[in-house]
Motif scaffolding. Sequence first.
Motif, mmCIF file in Angstrom:
data_model
loop_
_atom_site.group_PDB
_atom_site.id
_atom_site.type_symbol
_atom_site.label_atom_id
_atom_site.label_comp_id
_atom_site.label_asym_id
_atom_site.label_seq_id
_atom_site.Cartn_x
_atom_site.Cartn_y
_atom_site.Cartn_z
ATOM 1 N N THR A 169 2.034 -6.448 -4.903
ATOM 2 C CA THR A 169 1.224 -6.221 -6.337
ATOM 3 C C THR A 169 0.481 -4.900 -6.496
ATOM 4 O O THR A 169 0.294 -4.510 -7.572
ATOM 5 C CB THR A 169 0.223 -7.494 -6.404
ATOM 6 O OG1 THR A 169 1.101 -8.605 -5.961
ATOM 7 C CG2 THR A 169 -0.084 -7.878 -7.785
ATOM 8 N N THR A 170 -0.299 -4.870 -5.477
ATOM 9 C CA THR A 170 -1.192 -3.318 -5.606
ATOM 10 C C THR A 170 -0.207 -2.401 -5.739
ATOM 11 O O THR A 170 -0.574 -1.292 -6.705
ATOM 12 C CB THR A 170 -1.776 -3.111 -4.275
ATOM 13 O OG1 THR A 170 -2.322 -4.217 -3.720
ATOM 14 C CG2 THR A 170 -2.819 -1.835 -4.472
ATOM 15 N N LEU A 171 1.198 -2.265 -5.173
ATOM 16 C CA LEU A 171 1.885 -1.016 -5.505
ATOM 17 C C LEU A 171 2.542 -1.080 -6.779
ATOM 18 O O LEU A 171 2.611 0.006 -7.491
ATOM 19 C CB LEU A 171 3.086 -1.210 -4.222
ATOM 20 C CG LEU A 171 2.752 -0.880 -2.854
ATOM 21 C CD1 LEU A 171 3.911 -0.809 -1.973
ATOM 22 C CD2 LEU A 171 2.635 0.892 -2.994
ATOM 23 N N ALA A 172 2.833 -2.248 -7.260
ATOM 24 C CA ALA A 172 3.311 -2.501 -8.632
ATOM 25 C C ALA A 172 2.496 -1.935 -9.664
ATOM 26 O O ALA A 172 2.530 -1.317 -10.583
ATOM 27 C CB ALA A 172 3.968 -3.834 -8.910
ATOM 28 N N ASN A 173 1.185 -2.333 -9.382
ATOM 29 C CA ASN A 173 0.091 -1.952 -10.290
ATOM 30 C C ASN A 173 0.053 -0.438 -10.399
ATOM 31 O O ASN A 173 -0.530 0.297 -11.535
ATOM 32 C CB ASN A 173 -1.343 -2.424 -10.079
ATOM 33 C CG ASN A 173 -1.261 -3.964 -10.233
ATOM 34 O OD1 ASN A 173 -0.650 -4.597 -11.346
ATOM 35 N ND2 ASN A 173 -2.170 -4.775 -9.583
ATOM 36 N N ARG B 258 2.730 1.183 -12.180
ATOM 37 C CA ARG B 258 2.586 0.895 -13.592
ATOM 38 C C ARG B 258 1.512 1.811 -14.254
ATOM 39 O O ARG B 258 1.829 2.485 -15.235
ATOM 40 C CB ARG B 258 1.929 -0.724 -13.917
ATOM 41 C CG ARG B 258 2.262 -0.922 -15.486
ATOM 42 C CD ARG B 258 1.829 -2.542 -15.533
ATOM 43 N NE ARG B 258 2.585 -3.507 -14.947
ATOM 44 C CZ ARG B 258 2.257 -4.339 -13.949
ATOM 45 N NH1 ARG B 258 0.815 -4.233 -14.000
ATOM 46 N NH2 ARG B 258 2.810 -5.198 -13.514
ATOM 47 N N SER B 259 0.301 2.020 -13.589
ATOM 48 C CA SER B 259 -0.546 2.953 -13.977
ATOM 49 C C SER B 259 0.184 4.341 -13.880
ATOM 50 O O SER B 259 -0.241 5.144 -14.833
ATOM 51 C CB SER B 259 -1.766 3.012 -13.189
ATOM 52 O OG SER B 259 -1.580 3.301 -11.723
ATOM 53 N N LYS B 260 0.937 4.821 -12.951
ATOM 54 C CA LYS B 260 1.471 6.110 -12.998
ATOM 55 C C LYS B 260 2.199 6.271 -14.017
ATOM 56 O O LYS B 260 2.274 7.255 -15.008
ATOM 57 C CB LYS B 260 2.280 6.212 -11.648
ATOM 58 C CG LYS B 260 1.622 6.606 -10.483
ATOM 59 C CD LYS B 260 2.662 7.031 -9.253
ATOM 60 C CE LYS B 260 1.837 7.296 -8.150
ATOM 61 N NZ LYS B 260 2.675 7.225 -6.931
#
Lengths: 287, 252
Positions: free
Chosen positions: A3-7, A10-12
Motif C-alpha cells: 500500500t505504501t509503495l502504491a501511494n 501515485r504521488s509520483k
Amino acid sequence: MSTTLANQQRSKIISLLSPAYLWLTVAIFLPLSAMLYFSFLSDVPFGQTEWHLTTENYQAFFQTTTYAKLLWKSIKLGLIVTGFAVLVGFPCAYVLAKVIQGRAREALFLLVILPFWSNSLVRIFSWAIVLRGNGVLEIGLNAILPFEVDVNLMFSTPAIVIGLVHSYLPYVILTSYLALQAIDDNLIDAARSMGAGKHTILWRIILPLSLPGLLAGAVLIFVPVVGSFMEPRILGGRVGTYFGTVIEDQFVAVFNWPLGAALSFILLAVVLVILALSSPILRRAQT
Amino acid sequence: MSPRRFPRPSKALHPHRQQNRSQQPANDPTYNAPKRPINIHKENTQAFEEAPTSIEVFWDSAHAGKVSIRDDALEAVQFAAIATDQDINDIADMDAVKSKLTALMPQIKTYWGSENDWNQFMAAGDLEVATIWSGSASRSMSAGLPVEFVVPSEGAIGWLDGLSIPVSSTKQDAAHAFINWIIDPAFYVKWAADGAPASANAKAAAALPDDAFNKRILSDPEVVARVQFQRPVSDENREAYLALWQELKAAQ
C-alpha cells in the motif's frame, strides 16, 4: 508495504502530471470555457451594454448560405494543403530515415525545421515578396531563362496553398520520419530477398507501418489549416476569404465576439465530426 | 468640454463642415471638433496618361485585376451607393448597390486594410486604382509614390474625426492645451508637410502653402461640395451591409 509503495507511486504520478494538466486547465480549458459562454450571449457585455443568453449566434450560421459556403471552402483548402504536404513531406521523411546517414542527415533535418525558427508573419510576407509580379521568383526566372516569363502568383489560391504547405510541412516530415525510422530494416531486406519489388515493399510494408505517423502529421496540418486566416488574408487577396477570416472579422473588425465565438465552436464541432467519421477508416488502414 | 476655450466655431470650422455639422446630433461627441474630411480614390499615375474624373474607372475593364477598395462593409456599400447616385446615409436601392458591387468584384486584385498595405500594393504595381483616405494619400505622395488623388465627379465619402475630453478627466487643462496645439496653424503647416488630414481650423488651412496637398486638392469648394459625410449608422443597417459584403466576398 505494498500500500505504501502504491501511494508513493501515485504521488509520483500526480507530481509529474499535475504541472502539465494545471497548465492545460489554465491555458486551454478556461479561455475556451469563456469563449463558449460568449457564444451564447446576445451582445458583448461591455460597459452599459444590455445582454442576455441566446442561441441566435448559432442560428445565424444556418440563416444564410455564406457561412456554410466558406466552411466548405476552408475544408477543401485543408484537404488540398494536407494532400500537398503529404506528397512532398513523406518522400523527404523516407530519404531522411532510410537513405541518408550521419552529418548530411542532421544538415537536412535543420533545413526541414527551419520554418519553425522564424515568425509565421515574417514567413508569409517573405512569400509575398517572392510570389508577386516583378517579385524575386519572376526576376530570378527571367535572369536564367532565355525567354520572358510572367509569374504573378500573389493574391491567388495557389499562393495560399504554397504559404500554408511551407508553414506546416515540417509536421508531416517529423511524424513520418519517426514512424519510418521505427521500421526494422530487416523486414525490408527479407521482403527484397523474397523477390518483392520496390513498389510492393512501399505499398505492403513501408506505407502500412508508417501510416500512424503519416496520419498524425496529416491531422496536425488539416486542423489548423481549416481555421487559418493569416495566410489567406495576406496571400489570397480577393479570393482569400475563408471561414477563418470571417471569424477573425467578427473579433477584430466588427466587435461581434459572440458570433465569432459561435462560428469558432461550429468549426471545432465540424472538424471533430470529420475526424470522428474518418477514424474507423483510419483504424482499418492501420491494421 | 467647454467650447469657450477654443477658437470661436465660426472661425474654427471650415464652412462646408459647419454646414454638415448641423446635420449631426448635437450631443454626438464625434462631431465636437471636426477636423478631417476624407477618402476617395487615387491611381498609380504610371498607369494613366490623364487622371480619370469618374468613379466608373473602378469598373473599367482596362483596369481589371488592378483595382482595390478597403475591406470594410460600410465603406464598400457607401462607395457603391455613390456610384449608383444615392445618398450614402439613406440608401434607397440596395439591389442597385449589390449589383454594382457584384460587378466590381472581378475587377478587384485584393482588398486593403491599412495604409501600409495600400502603399505596398501600389509600389509593387499590383494596383492601378484604389480608394484611399486623403491624409494617407498626402503621406504616400510625400514619400514619393507616383500616385494622384482624385475626388470623382460623382462624389466621395467623408467623415469627421473628433477631439473630445471626458467629463471625468482630471487633466482638463492639459487636454485643452493639446487640442489647441494640434489645431494651431503653425503646427498644422509642419504636420501637413509630412501628410496630415484636412484641418477643421480655417486659419490653419489658410496658412498652408499653395502647393500643399490639403490646399491644392481639398480647398476647392466644388470638390468639397461633392463629398458626402457619413452620419451615424443604425445597427440594423450595419448588419445588413456586413451580410451583403460577406456574401459577395464568399462568392469569390
